[in-house]
Design an enzyme around this catalytic site. Structure first.
Site, short mmCIF file in Angstrom:
data_model
loop_
_atom_site.label_atom_id
_atom_site.label_comp_id
_atom_site.label_asym_id
_atom_site.label_seq_id
_atom_site.Cartn_x
_atom_site.Cartn_y
_atom_site.Cartn_z
N GLY A 192 23.97 16.92 26.64
CA GLY A 192 22.92 16.81 27.65
C GLY A 192 21.62 17.44 27.20
O GLY A 192 21.32 17.54 26.00
N SER A 193 20.83 17.91 28.17
CA SER A 193 19.43 18.25 27.90
C SER A 193 19.22 19.50 27.05
O SER A 193 18.11 19.72 26.56
CB SER A 193 18.68 18.40 29.23
OG SER A 193 18.63 17.15 29.88
N THR A 194 20.24 20.32 26.85
CA THR A 194 20.06 21.45 25.93
C THR A 194 19.89 20.94 24.50
O THR A 194 19.45 21.68 23.62
CB THR A 194 21.27 22.41 25.99
OG1 THR A 194 22.48 21.65 25.96
CG2 THR A 194 21.24 23.24 27.26
N PHE A 195 20.20 19.65 24.27
CA PHE A 195 20.00 19.03 22.96
C PHE A 195 18.53 18.70 22.72
O PHE A 195 18.11 18.47 21.58
CB PHE A 195 20.84 17.75 22.88
CG PHE A 195 21.18 17.32 21.48
CD1 PHE A 195 22.10 18.01 20.72
CD2 PHE A 195 20.59 16.19 20.93
CE1 PHE A 195 22.43 17.60 19.43
CE2 PHE A 195 20.92 15.77 19.64
CZ PHE A 195 21.84 16.48 18.89
N SER A 235 12.58 18.72 31.71
CA SER A 235 13.76 18.06 31.15
C SER A 235 13.71 16.56 31.37
O SER A 235 14.67 15.93 31.83
CB SER A 235 15.05 18.64 31.76
OG SER A 235 16.15 18.41 30.91
#
Length: 763
Positions: free
Chosen positions: A354-357, A412
């Site tokens: 997810g968005s931590t990528f 994000s």
């Protein structure tokens, strides 16, 4: 043998008597004849004995029994000297796993078992109900089962299955005191070699060691999973033997040894874990699990400038001292089944992050000059081939928000990241994913580490991967990538071994940081940290800003925190993704401080029953505060004692070996291996077999596959020359005469051809 001799003697005497009767010789002649016959008989018997004796000497056996062994056993006894399994300790020497004993319980039923003065030492039928009650209270044994065992006919003593085994010393004492209080006799205990653990302390990471074969102590302990299994060769040691003389009664004379081959105890492994931080993390995660009702939680704290894992845990997990499961589990399975079904979520399971990528997408876009912080776009749904990319708040703002790319990162925005990926192009984006080593295990020395997968080579998958969908990773791979963001582009291999101490030889090997590449520039890495601050402080767009409290979720003693949150769809094993209000994998990474971070914290929460980002920040904030309280001791480099020498290892010949397994083995020896080429077998090694090496030496391993240019950042001049010899590259060195590589003209992943010029800058 005796029967044979009787027959042998009997036949000649009959013959003698018969001959004498026939011949009617004189007494003197008969005496001569008999003397001749006896002489012949004696020669015959002597010959039989000589043949038999020679046969025994040559074969050393009689009726299948080794005579030399039987003879030796009459005057000596050989016993095994058991090696002590090495301890596992935290970075300061606090024990995590050590050798100990546990017990199995039995009850004596034989009425002949009495003391010298006639006192009863067995359990009578009148005692059975009391014993069953004690075992129910102390061992959770079913009372009817206990009574059934005690009522068996024709046995002198009984045992009680798996629940009657692996009893701790404390539990043993409780049972003995309870029996004494009600006047029960006949309860006894058998001691077994065991491993002692401190409850729930990074249990899935540390793992377990147990007896190799059930309750057979003679075969020692073996690592079953986790670090205990990965480092089993280092921890296990080697048993010795001692031959003792016996007295005339066949009793061994203790202390009178004819020969001794001493045991070699296992080596002690000092991990990078910090006991105070690990204990606090376990407590904080228990609360997070209770509040969130999540199916899985994973959390890890890493020292940013070294890659040391300071604390790591997961739920579900288990209490290593009792081997009972903690957290959600399949209730159809026993604790034992759940225990060994579990995986280490840090490196054995893969997921879509997810968005931590997006941290890596932003880093690549800045590095390629495709990111303009103040340029604006509309976060409206974006059509990509046959799919639509939407932002998480598109239902609130159907037409999309107009925002800058810096605000889009703080918010994000999937659309913003998709635009950046399209600007870079699939080929460039794929190149950066490989620079960050996604799809490649860390090989830090653990076993059964998962690979993860890069996105499929189509436009939809490539775009989706820019916001962390359609790409699978491990938690450990994410942490490795984050070290590049925290260290000015220098990516470190995470590690868990602080040092290995050999108490037999008074030597040790101490681990140093290992740089495994530089996927982005220092400017790009520092810029990412700056934009991550806005995720927590931007009171309009920041996803880590608590609008209800009017403050950032992540606060660590007034320090600026670089943070990124994530919400990812979770793949359903039956196909597609889970559906539901909270059917997601929620995550956050926090690096503190925002300039030259000291610590990296990463946590994921999978499929909670309810959700708020506070479930993560309430773990991160106090843990990071505690890390700063301990910072001076955490910053103290583990160094060898002046009286302790550095252990040298003799390098083996790895030609023909599988590169992946070889990497793991060499990292356990605290070396820095690098594989060149995509083959499945090693063909050359940069340091010859038989060479004695200290810790932290780099060794290059050439494989039989296609060769592309490796990331040679931080390599020595000699390493580069070895690469050139193997590949036919022509190298031009610039900068200092000695030093490490800081720049390379042929970039990582580019094709390598014989005669191609490679310019390298040393500094």
């Amino acid at each position: 043998m005796i029967d044979f001799l009787k027959k042998l003697f009997k036949l000649p005497f009959r013959k003698v008597a018969k001959n004498a009767a026939k011949s009617h010789l004189t007494p003197e002649a008969n005496r001569k004849r008999i003397a001749q016959d006896i002489l012949i008989l004696a020669i015959l018997v002597f010959t039989v004995f000589i043949v038999r004796f020679s046969w025994l000497v040559v074969t050393d056996s009689s009726n299948g029994v080794k005579l030399s062994e039987r003879a030796t056993a009459n005057y000596s006894e050989t016993v095994t000297i058991f090696a002590k399994r090495g301890s596992i300790l935290d970075r300061e020497g606090t024990p995590i796993a050590t050798d100990s004993s546990d017990y199995s319980v039995y009850v004596i039923l034989d009425k002949a078992y009495v003391s010298g003065d006639g006192k009863k030492l067995y359990a009578a039928p009148a005692d059975f109900a009391k014993i069953a009650k004690i075992f129910k209270d102390k061992l959770e044994l079913d009372e009817s089962y206990t009574k059934e065992q005690l009522s068996r006919e024709g046995v002198s003593q009984v045992e009680f299955g798996t629940k009657g085994k692996h009893i701790s010393y404390t539990n043993k004492e409780e049972i003995e005191e309870a029996a004494k209080a009600v006047g029960i006799t006949g309860i006894g205990f058998t001691s077994h070699l065991a491993r002692s653990y401190g409850g729930n302390f990074a249990s899935n990471f540390i793992g377990l060691a147990g007896l190799k074969d059930g309750d057979d102590d003679t075969k020692g302990l073996v690592g079953q999973f986790g670090i205990e299994a990965a480092l089993d060769d280092i921890l296990s040691g080697k048993n010795g033997v001692e031959t003792l003389e016996k007295d005339k009664n066949g009793q061994a004379l203790q202390g009178v040894a004819k020969s001794i081959v001493p045991a070699k105890d296992g080596e002690d492994v000092y991990t990078t874990l910090s006991a105070p931080l690990q204990i606090q993390l376990e407590q904080l995660i228990d609360t997070a699990l209770e509040n969130s009702g999540a199916e899985e939680i994973v959390a890890t704290l890493v020292k940013a400038n070294t890659g040391e894992i300071l604390a790591t845990t997961q739920r579900p997990t288990f209490d290593a001292s009792t081997q009972t499961v903690i957290g959600p589990k399949n209730d159809k399975k026993s604790d034992k089944e759940n225990l060994f079904y579990q995986m280490n979520f840090l490196y054995q399971t893969v997921f879509e992050p997810g968005s931590t990528f997006k941290v890596f997408t932003l880093g690549a876009a800045i590095d390629t000059n495709k990111f303009s912080a103040n340029s604006t776009y509309v976060s409206a749904p974006l059509e990509v081939a046959d799919t639509i990319v939407r932002d998480w708040d598109v239902e609130d703002v159907p037409s999309g928000n107009r925002m800058t790319y810096a605000q889009g990162f703080a918010h994000s925005s999937n659309v913003g990241m998709s635009n950046l990926q399209k600007a870079m192009g699939d080929e460039v984006w794929d190149d950066y994913l490989k620079r960050f080593k996604f799809g490649v295990p860390t090989r830090m020395g653990v076993i059964e580490e998962s690979f993860g997968n890069l996105p499929e080579p189509n436009i939809v998958a490539q775009v989706n991967s820019s916001f962390g969908q359609g790409v699978s990773v491990t938690e450990l791979q994410m942490l490795r990538g984050y070290t590049a963001i925290a260290n000015g582009g220098e990516m470190l291999e995470p590690h868990f071994i602080s040092k290995i101490a050999n108490i037999n030889d008074n030597t040790e090997r101490v681990t140093k940081r290992e740089i495994v590449g530089k996927p982005i520039s220092e400017n790009a890495a520092d810029s990412v940290l700056k934009y991550m601050v806005g995720v927590g402080t931007d009171n309009v767009f920041g996803t880590a800003y608590n609008w209800f409290a009017g403050e950032p979720y992540f606060r660590v003693g007034g320090r600026e925190v670089s943070v990124k949150t994530g919400t990812a769809e979770v793949a359903n094993p039956t196909g597609g993704y889970y559906k539901g209000l909270t059917s997601y994998l929620y995550s956050a990474v926090a690096m503190v401080p925002a300039e030259n971070p000291d610590f990296i914290f990463y946590m994921t929460v999978k499929l909670p029953s309810n959700w708020t980002l506070a479930f993560i920040s309430d773990v991160a904030n106090p843990l990071l505060e505690r890390a700063y309280e301990l910072k001076s001791s955490l910053d103290t480099q583990v160094t060898s004692n002046d009286r302790v020498k550095e252990a040298k290892i003799t390098l083996k010949d790895y030609k023909g070996k599988a590169p992946g397994l070889t990497l793991e083995q060499l990292r356990r020896l605290i070396l820095k291996p690098v594989v060149i080429g995509s083959g499945d077998a090693i063909t050359e090694q940069s340091i010859e077999a038989g060479t004695k090496l200290g810790a932290n030496e780099r060794i290059l391993l050439l494989t039989n596959g296609e060769i592309t240019m490796p990331d040679i950042y931080d390599w020595s001049k000699q390493d580069v020359e070895t690469l050139a010899k193997w590949t036919g590259l022509e190298v031009i060195f610039e900068g200092d005469d000695v030093g490490k590589v800081t720049e390379q003209s042929i970039k990582m992943n580019e094709e390598v051809k014989k005669g191609l010029k490679l310019t390298v800058t040393l500094k």
